[in-house]
Structure formats: C-alpha cells, structure tokens
Design a protein around this motif. Structure first.
Motif, PDB file in Angstrom:
ATOM      1  N   ALA A   1      39.421  44.544  27.536  1.00  0.00           N
ATOM      2  CA  ALA A   1      40.085  44.200  28.797  1.00  0.00           C
ATOM      3  C   ALA A   1      39.627  45.155  29.896  1.00  0.00           C
ATOM      4  CB  ALA A   1      41.590  44.297  28.627  1.00  0.00           C
ATOM      5  N   ALA A   2      39.740  44.720  31.143  1.00  0.00           N
ATOM      6  CA  ALA A   2      39.380  45.584  32.272  1.00  0.00           C
ATOM      7  C   ALA A   2      40.417  46.679  32.455  1.00  0.00           C
ATOM      8  CB  ALA A   2      39.280  44.754  33.538  1.00  0.00           C
ATOM      9  N   ASP A   3      39.977  47.875  32.803  1.00  0.00           N
ATOM     10  CA  ASP A   3      40.907  48.978  33.098  1.00  0.00           C
ATOM     11  C   ASP A   3      41.642  48.724  34.415  1.00  0.00           C
ATOM     12  OD1 ASP A   3      40.104  50.255  30.856  1.00  0.00           O
ATOM     13  OD2 ASP A   3      39.189  51.987  31.848  1.00  0.00           O
ATOM     14  N   ASN A   4      40.880  48.245  35.407  1.00  0.00           N
ATOM     15  CA  ASN A   4      41.442  48.009  36.738  1.00  0.00           C
ATOM     16  C   ASN A   4      40.461  47.140  37.515  1.00  0.00           C
ATOM     17  OD1 ASN A   4      39.356  49.762  37.768  1.00  0.00           O
ATOM     18  ND2 ASN A   4      40.614  51.477  37.024  1.00  0.00           N
ATOM     19  N   ALA A   5      40.783  46.865  38.774  1.00  0.00           N
ATOM     20  CA  ALA A   5      39.961  45.954  39.580  1.00  0.00           C
ATOM     21  C   ALA A   5      38.569  46.535  39.861  1.00  0.00           C
ATOM     22  CB  ALA A   5      40.667  45.635  40.890  1.00  0.00           C
ATOM     23  N   GLN A   6      38.429  47.857  39.761  1.00  0.00           N
ATOM     24  CA  GLN A   6      37.123  48.483  40.018  1.00  0.00           C
ATOM     25  C   GLN A   6      36.235  48.528  38.776  1.00  0.00           C
ATOM     26  OE1 GLN A   6      40.091  50.147  41.316  1.00  0.00           O
ATOM     27  NE2 GLN A   6      39.604  48.817  43.038  1.00  0.00           N
ATOM     28  N   ASP A   7      36.775  48.164  37.645  1.00  0.00           N
ATOM     29  CA  ASP A   7      36.063  48.268  36.360  1.00  0.00           C
ATOM     30  C   ASP A   7      35.054  47.124  36.248  1.00  0.00           C
ATOM     31  OD1 ASP A   7      35.227  48.510  33.776  1.00  0.00           O
ATOM     32  OD2 ASP A   7      37.237  48.350  32.871  1.00  0.00           O
TER      33      ASP A   7
ATOM     34  N   VAL B   1      46.131  48.916  27.355  1.00  0.00           N
ATOM     35  CA  VAL B   1      45.657  47.964  28.362  1.00  0.00           C
ATOM     36  C   VAL B   1      46.793  47.591  29.312  1.00  0.00           C
ATOM     37  CG1 VAL B   1      43.814  46.994  26.956  1.00  0.00           C
ATOM     38  CG2 VAL B   1      46.095  45.965  26.865  1.00  0.00           C
ATOM     39  N   PRO B   2      46.481  47.459  30.604  1.00  0.00           N
ATOM     40  CA  PRO B   2      47.520  47.094  31.574  1.00  0.00           C
ATOM     41  C   PRO B   2      47.885  45.617  31.460  1.00  0.00           C
ATOM     42  CG  PRO B   2      45.384  47.258  32.656  1.00  0.00           C
ATOM     43  CD  PRO B   2      45.159  47.640  31.221  1.00  0.00           C
TER      44      PRO B   2
ATOM     45  N   ARG C   1      43.545  37.753  42.548  1.00  0.00           N
ATOM     46  CA  ARG C   1      42.767  38.751  43.286  1.00  0.00           C
ATOM     47  C   ARG C   1      43.391  38.906  44.666  1.00  0.00           C
ATOM     48  NH1 ARG C   1      36.555  37.264  41.458  1.00  0.00           N
ATOM     49  NH2 ARG C   1      37.114  37.097  39.248  1.00  0.00           N
ATOM     50  N   THR C   2      43.480  40.155  45.086  1.00  0.00           N
ATOM     51  CA  THR C   2      44.237  40.429  46.314  1.00  0.00           C
ATOM     52  C   THR C   2      43.389  41.135  47.363  1.00  0.00           C
ATOM     53  OG1 THR C   2      44.915  42.582  45.494  1.00  0.00           O
ATOM     54  CG2 THR C   2      46.353  40.722  44.970  1.00  0.00           C
ATOM     55  N   GLN C   3      43.862  41.061  48.607  1.00  0.00           N
ATOM     56  CA  GLN C   3      43.252  41.869  49.663  1.00  0.00           C
ATOM     57  C   GLN C   3      44.329  42.277  50.650  1.00  0.00           C
ATOM     58  OE1 GLN C   3      41.081  38.056  51.374  1.00  0.00           O
ATOM     59  NE2 GLN C   3      40.668  39.817  52.678  1.00  0.00           N
TER      60      GLN C   3
ATOM     61  N   GLN D   1      48.502  46.658  49.491  1.00  0.00           N
ATOM     62  CA  GLN D   1      47.271  46.575  48.688  1.00  0.00           C
ATOM     63  C   GLN D   1      47.076  47.845  47.851  1.00  0.00           C
ATOM     64  OE1 GLN D   1      45.377  44.146  47.960  1.00  0.00           O
ATOM     65  NE2 GLN D   1      43.516  45.090  47.165  1.00  0.00           N
ATOM     66  N   ALA D   2      47.517  48.992  48.405  1.00  0.00           N
ATOM     67  CA  ALA D   2      47.324  50.253  47.684  1.00  0.00           C
ATOM     68  C   ALA D   2      48.238  50.341  46.454  1.00  0.00           C
ATOM     69  CB  ALA D   2      47.585  51.430  48.620  1.00  0.00           C
ATOM     70  N   SER D   3      49.391  49.657  46.488  1.00  0.00           N
ATOM     71  CA  SER D   3      50.359  49.859  45.400  1.00  0.00           C
ATOM     72  C   SER D   3      50.449  48.689  44.423  1.00  0.00           C
ATOM     73  CB  SER D   3      51.751  50.111  46.004  1.00  0.00           C
ATOM     74  OG  SER D   3      52.199  48.968  46.710  1.00  0.00           O
ATOM     75  N   ILE D   4      49.939  47.528  44.786  1.00  0.00           N
ATOM     76  CA  ILE D   4      50.246  46.337  43.976  1.00  0.00           C
ATOM     77  C   ILE D   4      49.665  46.419  42.565  1.00  0.00           C
ATOM     78  CG2 ILE D   4      48.309  44.930  44.886  1.00  0.00           C
ATOM     79  CD1 ILE D   4      50.341  42.523  44.691  1.00  0.00           C
ATOM     80  N   GLU D   5      48.423  46.912  42.473  1.00  0.00           N
ATOM     81  CA  GLU D   5      47.799  46.937  41.151  1.00  0.00           C
ATOM     82  C   GLU D   5      48.532  47.901  40.220  1.00  0.00           C
ATOM     83  OE1 GLU D   5      43.393  47.357  39.101  1.00  0.00           O
ATOM     84  OE2 GLU D   5      43.648  47.955  41.174  1.00  0.00           O
ATOM     85  N   LYS D   6      48.864  49.063  40.767  1.00  0.00           N
ATOM     86  CA  LYS D   6      49.574  50.066  39.970  1.00  0.00           C
ATOM     87  C   LYS D   6      50.955  49.543  39.568  1.00  0.00           C
ATOM     88  CE  LYS D   6      48.385  54.461  41.427  1.00  0.00           C
ATOM     89  NZ  LYS D   6      48.708  55.497  42.406  1.00  0.00           N
TER      90      LYS D   6
END
Ligand code: ZN
Length: 606
Positions: A480-486, A497-498, A504-506, A544-549
């Motif tokens: 699985a991907a670690d995060n959106a930058q992986d 795994v998260p 996908r967000t912006q 956007q800075a907090s949603i993934e976390k």
C-alpha cells in the motif's frame, strides 16, 4: 534569392506577440491558389486549430494589384487567379508557451511551422525557403533550429533557411533569443543544446550525460544516425514540463530546477534524472515515430484527426526505452533504474481506468480522451504511454525467456528500423506482432502469441509483468502507499498502513476540493463526487494540509462524517474507511547469481 515558395518572417514589435509573415509564391495555381494551415501538430494528438491565431490575410500580385482572398473553411483560404507571383501578407498572434505552438515577446521567440507557415496547396513537394529577419531592438538575439541553413547564413544567424518540402518545413521548430548554447559530438554527429530562460545549468555536465545517451541510442539502432545535426531546444521556466519530438531536434519545456547545477551528484537526483529521461524519450522518437511510423501517418493528414491503434508502440516502447537508455548509457545505476520502473508500474496500478479501456482503444480515442482528460480520467482511461511501456517490458522479457536471451525487444526494434524506418515504409496494424513472431520462430507458439497480444492490446486484464520479471531475476513486491507523495520504488517507511477513502484532493478556498474520486472507493460509495468542497470531517474543519493526516489517523472500518459543499448546498456523507489498495510497486534484483546474470543481460542489453 529566387525561390518558388518564400516565407519572410519578422516581428517589428515582439512585445505585441505578433509575427508578420510575407509569403511569396512564384507560380501560384493558374485557377487560383489555395492555402491552408494545419489543425494539429504531429506528435500531439489534439485538434488545435492553429488558424485561430492568424489574422486577416491580404494578397496581391507582383505588380501590386490586389488579389481577392477569402476563407473556405476554418483553416482554408482561396485566392483568386492572378498573373505572375502571388504575395500573401498575414499576422500570427503568438502567446502560447508550450512546445506545440508559438510564443513571442521581448525576451525570445519560439515557433513551430504549423503555427506560422501557410501550406501552399499543390506545391508541398517544392523547396520551401524561410527568411528570418532580426527584430530591430533585439541585437543580441540569435537563431537556433535544426532547419538547414542556406549557404549565405552563418550558424545561429538570422537569414535564409531551407526545407526540401512543406513536411520538412514544419518539422523544425525555431527559437530566437539570447540563449545559452553548448555542443557535443555523438558518433560523429554534432549535437547542440540550447537553453532559453534564466537558469544556472552546468552545461558541461549536461553535455557529458547527453553525449552518452545519444551515443548509446545511435549505436542501438546502428550507425549512421538518421540526421546530420541534432538540436535540443530547451525552454527553462519556474514550473513546466513538456516535450515534442522532431526529425532532427526536440522542443522541451522544463523547470529550471530540473537542470543540473555544478553540485549535482554523480548519480543524478530525481529531478535531473527526470529531465534526462525526457531528453532520452524525445531522442528515441527520432527513430520510433519520426521514421518507424504508423502507415496512416505517411503522410500526415493535418486537416483532421488520424486514427491508429498503435500509439502503445510508438509512445509506450519509447517510454520503456527512455529510462532504460539512461542505465545502458551508464548515466544512472541499476538501483536507480529499478526505482523508475517501479514507479511506472505504480502509476499503472493506480489507474482504475485500466480495467475499463484497452490500450488499443486508448490510442484510437486519444483525440477525445487522453488529450482531453477531466475528473473521470482516472476511472475511464488507461495511458498508452504507461501501459504501453509495460507491454514493451513484458514483450522484451517474454522473448528473452523463450529464446534464452537470443531475441529481445532490442532485436525487434532494430528489425523494425531496418525493414520500416530506414526505408520509409509505414508500419501496419499487424506488422509488429508479425515481425516479433518471425524473429522468435518456433520458440513461441502461435497460440502463445495470440494470448499475449489479445491480453495486452485488446483486453483489460492485468499484464503479466510480475511473473515475467521473476524470469529476468527481479522480484516484484506490491504494497500500500505510505501517503500521497509515495511514488513507489522503495520499501514502506510505516509500521502500519493508513486507512483509505479513495479521493484525490487539492487546496481550495474554504476547504479541500476533490479532484477525482476513485470508482468503487469508500468516498464514492458514500456519495462524494469530484469537485465537492470538503469542509469538515467528524465536525472539525479541515484543509489540504490536514486532511491526509486526519484520515490516516483512523483505521479501516471506521466511519467518518464528511461535510462538503456541492454547488452552494451543504451535504453530509458517511464514509466507511477501507484498507488501501496494494498499488505501490517495489522491484529488486534477486540475490542468486544465475538471476543476476539474466537481469544484467536484460538491463544492459548484452
Ligand atoms: Zn513521446
């Protein structure tokens, strides 16, 4: 100088973004000359209607008598019949900073012939001459192009240039400006690297790496190179990416941060590695698509869409070799190459559209789908670049496996060059499978080939890259991907795994906009849609800075209440988080010696 067809191109005021063109036709058609402009540019499969930037044209004969000229279509003009030479005046507005159009201001000029040179119908096979006039207030400007110079023109000088016919004329983009130039020789051929835009690139480093890449590719297809001089026309900007291939040059757009500084490590870091990959890609096209090309592109019909199911071969095989050539040229390491290949597999696995479109259909519908992607693209489209490159990988490994390494994709490409590209014969839809089968003989049965091609080109089942990589001594692990930058290529850095919701967000004003929502993902099942503006999760405002976390802090099975605006209406959604897909690939060499030998045979092309 007399010439049957002469274009004089100038710009008295570059800041106006306007080119002035005077076209002189020595022998116009006795019944009245037809003119037209291409609606698309080879290599970029979208109708662009370049004529929309052409102003009113006026015509006169060589005695100064006005000749009526009127439009007969969006990109077509008809001139009345006249005695003597016909002289056409027109302006072209140029303010498109892409590799496909034309761009002009007080800092530089860039143009493709498809934007500025009207086609003289019926006289396309004649010699076409271009006179480039230096703008009055731009004394430092020079000219960079692979268009052949007339004898009177100095290297990089304004003046006369000449093409054997219209097809050649529009295949040499032109740059005017105060650019940086460096050069090198590969297999006896002069190569120039021209960079426009502010930059601090280490030109000697760039030339050193490009020389290795170009030499490797010329030797791959066999000397001599199919051109006598080659030009890399690079425009460096803050953020940008693009490339377009031509017969003896390429136009590239890059971020200046992609260019190497004098501190660039010996093993290129990812940004510079990406730029070298782009150069390698466009250079490989000098053979694969500029010369080995679909029969329907011989000649190009630039008035309308031209359909082919073969872009998987022309873009996909090129995408397979672009990075592989960096390795074979000794510019990147094996580990670096496997990381790039892992990332390509990862890109493919993250496209749900691969289950809904075959690569042959993706190629055919390129005009309306791949080049016109919107929010549903991830669900509906497969990339003929990415899947095409993985088909190339599978084909390469399949042939190597069944012929003990005797026959490979290298052999196939070299054969296609000899049998098609070198002799200017177009490639038909069935030619590549046929040549591959002929090369392998009885080593691969007819039924095996049929299964392979049917699956690869016309169906949407997964490609067998995992099992084929094993035969070449490389293991393929999915996680699985670690995060959106992986992007893949490295082991996970996480213990656990998260959780996953599949959108996908912006960043957007007041919250987070959904760019796309993956088909059948938790977000879609909850009713969320692309363009929704998410404002809160479980009652707390997000950005956007907090949603993934925030989402990663929950576990699969947890239910989130998501508040979002659709249009101006606030809506609430219950999203049940799931385990993430295993869509991130890590490739590694197997430690056994026999595997290592097979892997090197493949990777280094021995
Ligand atoms: Zn390409």
């Amino acid at each position: 100088m007399t010439s049957a067809i002469l274009y004089r191109i100038s710009s008295p005021q570059p800041a106006s973004h306007i080119f002035q063109v005077v076209l002189t036709i020595a022998n116009p058609h006795p019944e009245g000359q037809q003119l037209r402009l291409p609606n698309w540019i080879p290599g970029s499969y979208m109708i662009r209607d370049f004529s929309r930037h052409v102003g009113t044209i006026s015509a006169q004969n060589d005695k100064g008598v006005t000749v009526a000229a009127h439009k007969t279509g969006k990109s077509d003009w008809q001139c009345e019949k006249t005695d003597g030479a016909l002289i056409i005046h027109y302006e072209v507005y140029a303010w498109d900073l892409s590799v496909r159009g034309a761009h002009l201001d007080q800092t530089h000029a860039f143009f493709n012939g498809t934007s500025v040179f009207l086609e003289v119908v019926g006289q396309q096979e004649r010699v076409h001459t271009v006179e480039m006039l230096q703008p009055e207030n731009q004394k430092d400007w020079r000219v960079a192009t692979s268009l052949p110079l007339a004898a009177s023109t100095k290297p990089f000088g304004f003046g006369l240039y000449q093409a054997a016919n219209y097809d050649e004329l529009i295949d040499h983009p032109v740059e005017w400006g105060d650019f940086t130039v460096a050069s090198f020789t590969a297999c006896g051929v002069l190569h120039e690297v021209v960079i426009t835009g502010l930059h601090r690139a280490d030109m000697s480093r760039l030339c050193r790496d490009l020389e290795k890449i170009c030499t490797t590719q010329i030797q791959f297809f066999g000397e001599p190179a199919p051109f006598s001089r080659y030009v890399f026309l690079v425009t460096a900007v803050g953020t940008g990416y693009g490339g377009l291939e031509h017969r003896a040059s390429t136009a590239l757009l890059c971020s200046r941060d992609d260019l190497p500084l004098s501190t660039e490590p010996e093993e290129p870091a990812s940004r510079y590695r990406g730029f070298l990959g782009l150069c390698s890609h466009e250079y490989f096209h000098s053979w694969n698509v500029k010369r080995i090309k679909p029969a329907v592109f011989q000649p190009y019909d630039l008035r309308q869409e031209t359909y082919t199911p073969l872009l998987w071969a022309f873009e996909g095989i090129t995408s397979y070799y672009d990075d592989l050539m960096l390795l074979r040229a000794g510019v990147i390491s094996t580990e670096s190459y496997l990381e790039l290949l892992s990332q390509q597999v990862t890109r493919h696995l993250r496209t749900v559209g691969r289950f809904h479109q075959s690569v042959a259909d993706s190629s055919w519908d390129v005009w309306t789908k791949y080049y016109k992607q919107e929010e549903n693209a991830v669900n509906s489209i497969v990339s003929y670049y990415v899947k095409g490159s993985l088909i190339a990988l599978c084909l390469d490994l399949l042939m190597r496996q069944h012929t003990e390494g005797r026959i490979s994709l290298d052999t196939l490409m070299q054969t296609l060059w000899q049998q098609f590209g070198k002799v200017a014969k177009g490639v038909g839809d069935e030619d590549i499978p046929r040549v591959a089968a002929e090369l392998c003989g009885s080593a691969i049965s007819k039924a095996q080939w049929q299964t392979f091609w049917q699956n690869a080109l016309y169906q949407t089942d997964e490609l067998p890259f995992g099992e084929l990589l094993v035969t070449a001594g490389v293991s393929c692990t999915l996680r699985a991907a670690d995060n959106a930058q992986d992007l893949g290529g490295k082991p996970s850095a996480l213990q656990q795994v998260p959780a996953w919701w599949g959108a996908r967000t912006q960043a957007a004003e007041g919250g987070v906009a959904l760019q796309s929502v993956v088909r059948n993902s938790p977000a879609q099942q909850a009713g969320l849609s692309a363009h929704d503006l998410v404002v809160a999760i479980n009652g707390l405002r997000i950005n956007q800075a907090s949603i993934e976390k925030t989402i990663a802090s929950y576990a699969a099975g947890d239910v989130l209440t998501v508040h979002a605006f659709r249009r101006d209406e606030l809506m609430a959604f219950s999203v049940t988080l799931a385990n993430p897909p295993q869509d991130t690939c890590v490739l590694a060499l197997n430690p056994e010696a026999a595997d290592g030998e097979r892997a090197m045979q493949w990777l280094l092309g021995h």
